[in-house]
Design an enzyme around this catalytic site. Sequence first.
Site, mmCIF file in Angstrom:
data_model
loop_
_atom_site.group_PDB
_atom_site.id
_atom_site.type_symbol
_atom_site.label_atom_id
_atom_site.label_comp_id
_atom_site.label_asym_id
_atom_site.label_seq_id
_atom_site.Cartn_x
_atom_site.Cartn_y
_atom_site.Cartn_z
ATOM 1 N N CYS A 2 0.851 -1.181 0.000
ATOM 2 C CA CYS A 2 0.000 0.000 0.000
ATOM 3 C C CYS A 2 0.892 1.238 0.000
ATOM 4 O O CYS A 2 2.107 1.150 0.048
ATOM 5 C CB CYS A 2 -0.906 -0.006 1.217
ATOM 6 S SG CYS A 2 -1.835 -1.533 1.437
ATOM 7 N N ARG A 27 0.736 1.603 -5.897
ATOM 8 C CA ARG A 27 1.033 0.655 -4.824
ATOM 9 C C ARG A 27 -0.224 0.123 -4.164
ATOM 10 O O ARG A 27 -0.160 -0.821 -3.370
ATOM 11 C CB ARG A 27 1.917 1.318 -3.765
ATOM 12 C CG ARG A 27 3.285 1.716 -4.247
ATOM 13 C CD ARG A 27 4.069 2.392 -3.153
ATOM 14 N NE ARG A 27 4.321 1.480 -2.043
ATOM 15 C CZ ARG A 27 5.474 0.847 -1.859
ATOM 16 N NH1 ARG A 27 6.459 1.007 -2.711
ATOM 17 N NH2 ARG A 27 5.642 0.052 -0.826
ATOM 18 N N TRP A 75 -4.182 -1.698 -0.744
ATOM 19 C CA TRP A 75 -4.336 -2.912 -1.540
ATOM 20 C C TRP A 75 -4.789 -3.979 -0.565
ATOM 21 O O TRP A 75 -4.065 -4.372 0.339
ATOM 22 C CB TRP A 75 -3.014 -3.289 -2.199
ATOM 23 C CG TRP A 75 -3.100 -4.423 -3.176
ATOM 24 C CD1 TRP A 75 -3.432 -4.337 -4.499
ATOM 25 C CD2 TRP A 75 -2.834 -5.810 -2.917
ATOM 26 N NE1 TRP A 75 -3.391 -5.592 -5.068
ATOM 27 C CE2 TRP A 75 -3.021 -6.504 -4.131
ATOM 28 C CE3 TRP A 75 -2.446 -6.530 -1.790
ATOM 29 C CZ2 TRP A 75 -2.842 -7.892 -4.237
ATOM 30 C CZ3 TRP A 75 -2.270 -7.903 -1.886
ATOM 31 C CH2 TRP A 75 -2.467 -8.557 -3.102
ATOM 32 N N ASN A 105 1.184 -0.236 6.298
ATOM 33 C CA ASN A 105 1.547 -1.159 5.222
ATOM 34 C C ASN A 105 2.078 -2.428 5.862
ATOM 35 O O ASN A 105 2.801 -2.362 6.860
ATOM 36 C CB ASN A 105 2.641 -0.588 4.319
ATOM 37 C CG ASN A 105 2.148 0.546 3.460
ATOM 38 O OD1 ASN A 105 0.960 0.839 3.413
ATOM 39 N ND2 ASN A 105 3.074 1.213 2.793
ATOM 40 N N GLY A 106 1.798 -3.576 5.250
ATOM 41 C CA GLY A 106 2.306 -4.837 5.760
ATOM 42 C C GLY A 106 1.192 -5.729 6.243
ATOM 43 O O GLY A 106 0.004 -5.485 5.997
ATOM 44 N N GLU A 499 7.453 -14.115 -20.280
ATOM 45 C CA GLU A 499 7.283 -12.712 -19.901
ATOM 46 C C GLU A 499 6.250 -12.025 -20.777
ATOM 47 O O GLU A 499 5.433 -11.232 -20.284
ATOM 48 C CB GLU A 499 8.634 -11.992 -19.982
ATOM 49 C CG GLU A 499 8.587 -10.494 -19.753
ATOM 50 C CD GLU A 499 8.118 -10.088 -18.371
ATOM 51 O OE1 GLU A 499 7.862 -8.886 -18.176
ATOM 52 O OE2 GLU A 499 8.003 -10.961 -17.476
ATOM 53 N N LYS A 503 2.826 -10.236 -19.384
ATOM 54 C CA LYS A 503 2.453 -8.842 -19.635
ATOM 55 C C LYS A 503 1.023 -8.744 -20.154
ATOM 56 O O LYS A 503 0.247 -7.885 -19.749
ATOM 57 C CB LYS A 503 3.420 -8.201 -20.646
ATOM 58 C CG LYS A 503 4.758 -7.845 -20.066
ATOM 59 C CD LYS A 503 4.657 -6.709 -19.101
ATOM 60 C CE LYS A 503 5.656 -6.791 -17.977
ATOM 61 N NZ LYS A 503 5.580 -7.890 -17.060
ATOM 62 N N GLU A 506 -1.404 -9.458 -17.321
ATOM 63 C CA GLU A 506 -1.413 -8.435 -16.271
ATOM 64 C C GLU A 506 -2.273 -7.237 -16.622
ATOM 65 O O GLU A 506 -3.017 -6.736 -15.772
ATOM 66 C CB GLU A 506 0.021 -7.949 -16.006
ATOM 67 C CG GLU A 506 0.870 -8.889 -15.186
ATOM 68 C CD GLU A 506 2.269 -8.347 -14.970
ATOM 69 O OE1 GLU A 506 2.782 -8.478 -13.851
ATOM 70 O OE2 GLU A 506 2.854 -7.782 -15.915
ATOM 71 N N HIS A 522 3.354 -31.027 -27.251
ATOM 72 C CA HIS A 522 3.134 -31.980 -26.166
ATOM 73 C C HIS A 522 2.002 -31.524 -25.254
ATOM 74 O O HIS A 522 2.117 -31.578 -24.027
ATOM 75 C CB HIS A 522 4.418 -32.177 -25.359
ATOM 76 C CG HIS A 522 5.543 -32.739 -26.155
ATOM 77 N ND1 HIS A 522 5.526 -34.017 -26.680
ATOM 78 C CD2 HIS A 522 6.721 -32.200 -26.535
ATOM 79 C CE1 HIS A 522 6.648 -34.232 -27.340
ATOM 80 N NE2 HIS A 522 7.403 -33.142 -27.270
ATOM 81 N N LYS A 621 2.372 -2.794 -7.275
ATOM 82 C CA LYS A 621 3.734 -2.769 -7.792
ATOM 83 C C LYS A 621 4.712 -3.529 -6.910
ATOM 84 O O LYS A 621 5.518 -4.309 -7.387
ATOM 85 C CB LYS A 621 4.183 -1.308 -7.931
ATOM 86 C CG LYS A 621 5.562 -1.143 -8.557
ATOM 87 C CD LYS A 621 5.562 -1.591 -10.000
ATOM 88 C CE LYS A 621 6.890 -1.374 -10.668
ATOM 89 N NZ LYS A 621 6.915 -1.950 -12.027
#
Length: 626
Positions: A2, A27, A75, A105-106, A499, A503, A506, A522, A621
């Site tokens: 956050c 964030r 968040w 935060n946390g 990657e 992207k 996301e 396969h 983030k």
Amino acid sequence: MCGIVGYVGFRRATDFVVSGLRRLEYRGYDSAGVATLDDEGSIRVRKAAGRLARLESLLHDDPLTAPIGIGHTRWATHGGPTDANAHPHVACGGDGQPTVAVVHNGVIENFHALKAALQAEGRVFRSDTDTEVIAHLVAAALERLPAAQGTDDPADSPCVAAVREAVSRLRGTYGLAVLFRGHDDLLVAARCGSPLVVGIGDGEHFVASDTSALAGRTDRIVHLADHEVAAINAGSLRIVHRDSGRVEPAVQALHLSAADVDTGGHPHFMLKEIHEQPETIRAALRGRLSRDDASAVFGGLNLDPRQLRRVNRLVLTGCGTSWHAALVGEYLIEEFARLPVEVEYASELRYRNPPIDADTLLFAITQSGETADTLAALREMKRKGHAALAICNVVGSTIAGEADGGIYLHAGPEIGVASTKAFTSQCVVLALLALFFGRLRHLSPEQGLALIAELERLPDLVAGALACDAEVRRIAEKYRDAAAFLYLGRQACFPLALEGALKLKEISYIHAEGYPAAEMKHGPIALVDATTPSVFLVPRDAVYDKVLLNVEEIRARGGPVIAVCGSGDDRVRGLADDVIEVPEAAPFLQPIVSAVPLQLLAYHMAVLRGCDVDKPRNLAKSVTVE
């Protein structure tokens, strides 16, 4: 993950707090809130679920004008994104009025036990969050403590003592900013495992969980360390350790301007950061190529060549995009240094007990330097006596501080949640490590100089790759309604396929999977149909013909093919439905060049589908929780 901001000084606090929250919205953006004091010293709170604009509307209709305040963008971890669960959280005194306001935060791991004990004391909770227990713990401690006796030092305030007592009961991670009723010139901050930085001004101080909130406000900062508690007023900063007493603040320069944290004329941070990659790659290379030694040069490894020569295995660990960069590094280091490399998800390594011998070296790879899983993996490896280094972008971050040494990316702030320039910079640093360990072990000077020549070309090649933007947008228009994509590559381009798929997932919310191109037959080939595009990475390398055979297999089943290939490749153009041409690099650097069109494809798909590019749903983030 956050965002926290705070202010104490002579200006209206909410002006800085809201602008700081705007910069930190990447964030956390499930909800937002602020708390200040009014003229009578009472705590006033405004908060709302949803984006920051809702909070701004509340403040427009009912302003808060005090010169002290704290703010938060959330968040969600404990409890959904509701008005009640938004920060700040308060604890009330016997008169029913708030005595303490907290932003956090946390994650507090023992909050259930703490909450039950506090409820047994008669304390009333109004949210589902773990944070609210902190407010009640601080308020309860404050009620038990005697009033201050004959001192003007804010560090000796009962408020600071109450925070120190409260955090001593917490198990987990926290970054805190706390306001107290009746204390209109005191902001208390505390940190354990979640970053907090104090900005120093003239007659004012700032608090933030990320230096980007401070850009343009101050050029002097203090990073709080774990278990430190800061007493902050307009004219002073005092720091005490939770357990051991007074700490002298270590003031550092902040080399960050307001221009570094705005979009620079681009519609989104992500697009800006994609276009910054030629320069960020130059920054990653700058000062690290030595033609005299025919090798790479690093100033922060803190291990001498003899120690490094004894290394017989590398473990690369990271999460998400950093893990993909580590996979690229595995191919390069094993090829050029002939050194065994193992790539581990940090979230798994922290709980695994793998056999690791004494001559193994860990590199923890992270953009933010705060990723909880990566930090835990690094700590576990250090606990077992292994050298643990970091590849990190953020100076002063927790991982950078706790690692035995490391390498900074120098990519500058990355605001977009979906990493772009940090990924390519990580790959560049890993290529430099491949050169460095190769020269330590067996590469000749001539071979080292040849690799240096290729690395020196890289920024211009990436700049050339940006020219594909218009063609990528046309392709995005064509496939914007596709429900799923496959991304396929071989050798060092296989991690790039992973990657590219990440992207797209996301930021456009389209299902996508990355595979080694030969593995497609396969199992995943069962997904191929006329509505499922396959993005192939087809550099002219040792497996070029093999990849073309895989393209043929997709075409035989009616699947659309989008190919990323070198300029003027007529064989690929004759097979693929759509072609994105990029400059050709040496095979070991091609994943870095070819990353550009995959980033642009995800970007344009997201824009065309009306997605929030810089703040994709459910993501943040810096992931500082499990």
